[in-house]
Scaffold this motif. Sequence first.
Motif, PDB file in Angstrom:
ATOM      1  N   PRO A 167      12.450  -0.707  -1.213  1.00  4.61           N
ATOM      2  CA  PRO A 167      12.980  -2.415  -2.514  1.00  4.61           C
ATOM      3  C   PRO A 167      13.711  -2.927  -0.755  1.00  4.61           C
ATOM      4  O   PRO A 167      13.540  -3.863  -0.828  1.00  4.61           O
ATOM      5  CB  PRO A 167      13.701  -2.300  -2.795  1.00  4.61           C
ATOM      6  CG  PRO A 167      12.652  -0.612  -3.374  1.00  4.61           C
ATOM      7  CD  PRO A 167      13.107   0.201  -3.365  1.00  4.61           C
ATOM      8  N   SER A 168      14.274  -2.167  -0.277  1.00  3.64           N
ATOM      9  CA  SER A 168      15.285  -3.047   0.963  1.00  3.64           C
ATOM     10  C   SER A 168      15.103  -3.329   2.186  1.00  3.64           C
ATOM     11  O   SER A 168      15.648  -3.894   2.949  1.00  3.64           O
ATOM     12  CB  SER A 168      16.642  -1.779   0.995  1.00  3.64           C
ATOM     13  OG  SER A 168      16.416  -1.228   1.653  1.00  3.64           O
ATOM     14  N   SER A 169      13.303  -3.693   2.362  1.00  3.98           N
ATOM     15  CA  SER A 169      12.888  -3.341   3.324  1.00  3.98           C
ATOM     16  C   SER A 169      13.033  -4.942   3.505  1.00  3.98           C
ATOM     17  O   SER A 169      12.351  -5.489   3.097  1.00  3.98           O
ATOM     18  CB  SER A 169      11.664  -3.183   3.712  1.00  3.98           C
ATOM     19  OG  SER A 169      11.722  -1.406   3.081  1.00  3.98           O
ATOM     20  N   TYR A 210      10.997  -6.852  -5.300  1.00  4.83           N
ATOM     21  CA  TYR A 210      11.332  -6.589  -6.826  1.00  4.83           C
ATOM     22  C   TYR A 210      11.165  -5.558  -7.888  1.00  4.83           C
ATOM     23  O   TYR A 210      11.713  -5.533  -9.319  1.00  4.83           O
ATOM     24  CB  TYR A 210      10.130  -8.080  -7.209  1.00  4.83           C
ATOM     25  CG  TYR A 210       9.799  -9.077  -6.289  1.00  4.83           C
ATOM     26  CD1 TYR A 210      11.481 -10.213  -6.572  1.00  4.83           C
ATOM     27  CD2 TYR A 210       9.151  -9.502  -5.978  1.00  4.83           C
ATOM     28  CE1 TYR A 210      11.088 -11.520  -6.730  1.00  4.83           C
ATOM     29  CE2 TYR A 210       9.352 -10.907  -5.195  1.00  4.83           C
ATOM     30  CZ  TYR A 210      10.553 -11.534  -5.501  1.00  4.83           C
ATOM     31  OH  TYR A 210      10.407 -12.526  -4.829  1.00  4.83           O
ATOM     32  N   ALA A 211      11.447  -4.469  -7.327  1.00  7.04           N
ATOM     33  CA  ALA A 211      11.571  -3.700  -8.037  1.00  7.04           C
ATOM     34  C   ALA A 211      13.141  -3.508  -8.996  1.00  7.04           C
ATOM     35  O   ALA A 211      13.892  -4.124  -8.687  1.00  7.04           O
ATOM     36  CB  ALA A 211      11.544  -2.259  -7.486  1.00  7.04           C
ATOM     37  N   SER A 260       0.698  -0.897  -0.084  1.00  3.21           N
ATOM     38  CA  SER A 260       0.132  -0.119   0.029  1.00  3.21           C
ATOM     39  C   SER A 260       1.058   0.986   0.187  1.00  3.21           C
ATOM     40  O   SER A 260       0.416   1.956  -0.750  1.00  3.21           O
ATOM     41  CB  SER A 260      -0.843  -0.657   0.933  1.00  3.21           C
ATOM     42  OG  SER A 260      -1.634  -1.459   1.100  1.00  3.21           O
ATOM     43  N   VAL A 261       2.047   0.866   0.962  1.00  2.00           N
ATOM     44  CA  VAL A 261       3.336   2.663   0.589  1.00  2.00           C
ATOM     45  C   VAL A 261       3.620   2.731  -0.532  1.00  2.00           C
ATOM     46  O   VAL A 261       3.642   3.411  -1.493  1.00  2.00           O
ATOM     47  CB  VAL A 261       3.568   2.292   2.213  1.00  2.00           C
ATOM     48  CG1 VAL A 261       4.594   3.098   2.283  1.00  2.00           C
ATOM     49  CG2 VAL A 261       3.004   2.710   3.300  1.00  2.00           C
ATOM     50  N   TYR A 262       4.217   0.986  -0.469  1.00  6.81           N
ATOM     51  CA  TYR A 262       5.513   1.541  -2.126  1.00  6.81           C
ATOM     52  C   TYR A 262       4.622   2.156  -2.970  1.00  6.81           C
ATOM     53  O   TYR A 262       5.508   2.399  -3.757  1.00  6.81           O
ATOM     54  CB  TYR A 262       5.747  -0.052  -2.381  1.00  6.81           C
ATOM     55  CG  TYR A 262       7.153  -0.023  -3.506  1.00  6.81           C
ATOM     56  CD1 TYR A 262       7.832   0.711  -2.812  1.00  6.81           C
ATOM     57  CD2 TYR A 262       6.452  -0.061  -4.381  1.00  6.81           C
ATOM     58  CE1 TYR A 262       9.496   0.694  -4.103  1.00  6.81           C
ATOM     59  CE2 TYR A 262       7.904  -0.700  -5.315  1.00  6.81           C
ATOM     60  CZ  TYR A 262       8.814   0.690  -5.589  1.00  6.81           C
ATOM     61  OH  TYR A 262       9.585   0.326  -5.840  1.00  6.81           O
ATOM     62  N   ARG A 269      15.258 -12.266 -10.625  1.00  6.56           N
ATOM     63  CA  ARG A 269      15.372 -12.324  -9.861  1.00  6.56           C
ATOM     64  C   ARG A 269      15.990 -13.590  -8.639  1.00  6.56           C
ATOM     65  O   ARG A 269      15.448 -14.658  -8.453  1.00  6.56           O
ATOM     66  CB  ARG A 269      14.610 -10.484  -9.042  1.00  6.56           C
ATOM     67  CG  ARG A 269      14.563 -10.222 -10.034  1.00  6.56           C
ATOM     68  CD  ARG A 269      14.840  -9.331 -10.463  1.00  6.56           C
ATOM     69  NE  ARG A 269      15.992  -8.605  -9.856  1.00  6.56           N
ATOM     70  CZ  ARG A 269      14.757  -7.482  -9.211  1.00  6.56           C
ATOM     71  NH1 ARG A 269      14.172  -6.619 -10.041  1.00  6.56           N
ATOM     72  NH2 ARG A 269      15.679  -6.734  -8.247  1.00  6.56           N
ATOM     73  N   PRO A 270      15.924 -13.401  -7.529  1.00 10.27           N
ATOM     74  CA  PRO A 270      16.778 -14.566  -6.119  1.00 10.27           C
ATOM     75  C   PRO A 270      15.499 -14.119  -5.613  1.00 10.27           C
ATOM     76  O   PRO A 270      14.606 -14.082  -5.910  1.00 10.27           O
ATOM     77  CB  PRO A 270      17.634 -13.790  -5.496  1.00 10.27           C
ATOM     78  CG  PRO A 270      18.210 -12.577  -5.985  1.00 10.27           C
ATOM     79  CD  PRO A 270      17.161 -12.362  -7.328  1.00 10.27           C
TER      80      PRO A 270
END
Length: 511
Positions: A305-307, A335-336, A274-276, A381-382
């Motif tokens: 993205p690093s959260s 995943y950005a 919601s925030v992103y 991505r990983p």
Amino acid sequence: MAFLSHLSPIPSFPSYTGPYKVGTTDVELPVSELPSPSPAPDSSLSTVSFRIFYPCETPAKPPKPVNWLPEPQHEYLGAYVRFLGASHRLSGFLRNLPFLRILSYTTIPTIRNAKILQAPTRTKRWPVMVFSHGLGGTKNAYSHLLGSLSSHGVVVIASDHRDGSAPLSLIREAPGSTPRHVEYKSISHRQTPEVERERDDQLKIRLWELGLIHEALLKIDRGEPLLNILAAKSPECMGDLAMFSSALDVHTPGSISWSGHSFGAATIVQLVKSVYYAQSKTAPSSYEPLFKSSSSSQIAHQITPSSSISLLDLWCMPLLSRSTRWLNQQPLPCYAPDGPGGKNIIAILSDAFYKWSSNLNQLKRIISEDPSQDSPMNRKRPAPYIFYPISSAHLSQSDFGILFPWLTRKAFKANDPARTLRLNTRAILEVMRRNGMEVADTSAHDMEEVATGHIGQDFKILQRDGSVTGWVALHLGNDKHSDEAANDQTSGTADPMEAVVQAEMGQVGRK
């Protein structure tokens, strides 16, 4: 002494295994003192409540024990009995029975309001995690997991949601005032338009509360004065928030970890998305956001993205509402293009939730690189980490598995709930380490190694090769790991609704 504790009829907790002692303090703040990051969903909610677990100094005098059951104990005990299906009248009788009253004597291995220890990290600040409880949970109901994380150098904020998901929550308008009760609201687990609206309403409250808690943490770390209503009630028993000034790593974008259990895990997914995606210009008109943060809000700067995100038995149904379908199909921030991929996400299931195939498939989709696809797969991505401990119940993720091992063993075939929580703690800490957070080493005892002491990074716990006994790695795709397939053959099957019965202490059975 350990032998004698097993003979005691009083349910008890083992000691935390990290190198630090753990302090705890309860907080209730007027929302009028905090900037609201999103419009308030309910004007009657005048305060926000949470408990802080933190690494602390050893006090000079032996501390008073901290009771697991909150005050007033008789009211909380009655609320738990009602949550299990008893009427108000019957709960008043049952809560006085000796086998329930002994919970009044159960304590947690923390020190109330002990002085916070100075962090040995490079920034001299402790990493912080915000935790959201599930149905039937409270800010106290996950004390062993959260205290275990704190004993390894994490300040953990346990929310106390007032959305009707807890057996009981008390709202105190002011010091000394008569508290107002928010009791459990019984809502079906079956997905219908009416249920979706009711769960959406609960999520609006939960997200708003987590936004307020984030604002409170910023103020607390900056040393700004806040009225802790609980401290004013009993200064001797309630801590001084000033000691947390400049001790919390909450200002660096992406520094806060987010975690939750069951409905709480769904709450965390909904919050970070919601925030992103709050300012996305691709959202259709049918999308009805449950949390409306502005681009200039503090939480918009924090969730990146690093959260780091840890999801325990994610209950997916609340995320499938028609009003938020667009958001559900967006990937998590990691995943950005500039994100790390799934390596900062860990989903830990109980054995029961692993066997609930429809929920498992939804979970894999939700934490995948492209949730809009029915067949989840991380192609570029990983991948996120997904594990489950064999022979575990949903209650094993909370304090109830440790307090009532005989119940989880007889009813849910769950073994060794203390080890289940140790495995959870190890995995969460290792994900934090691998994402650059400074937490304490895991002990050789916890890592089940022959060596002694604390021996550093816990490489085995996130390996997908079965290195840890009874700790099974799952894959995003439909292809199965050999251990995963073997468990299918040996564990049998479970009805999906039975999984939720196990998850939420019998609530579905009454629907």
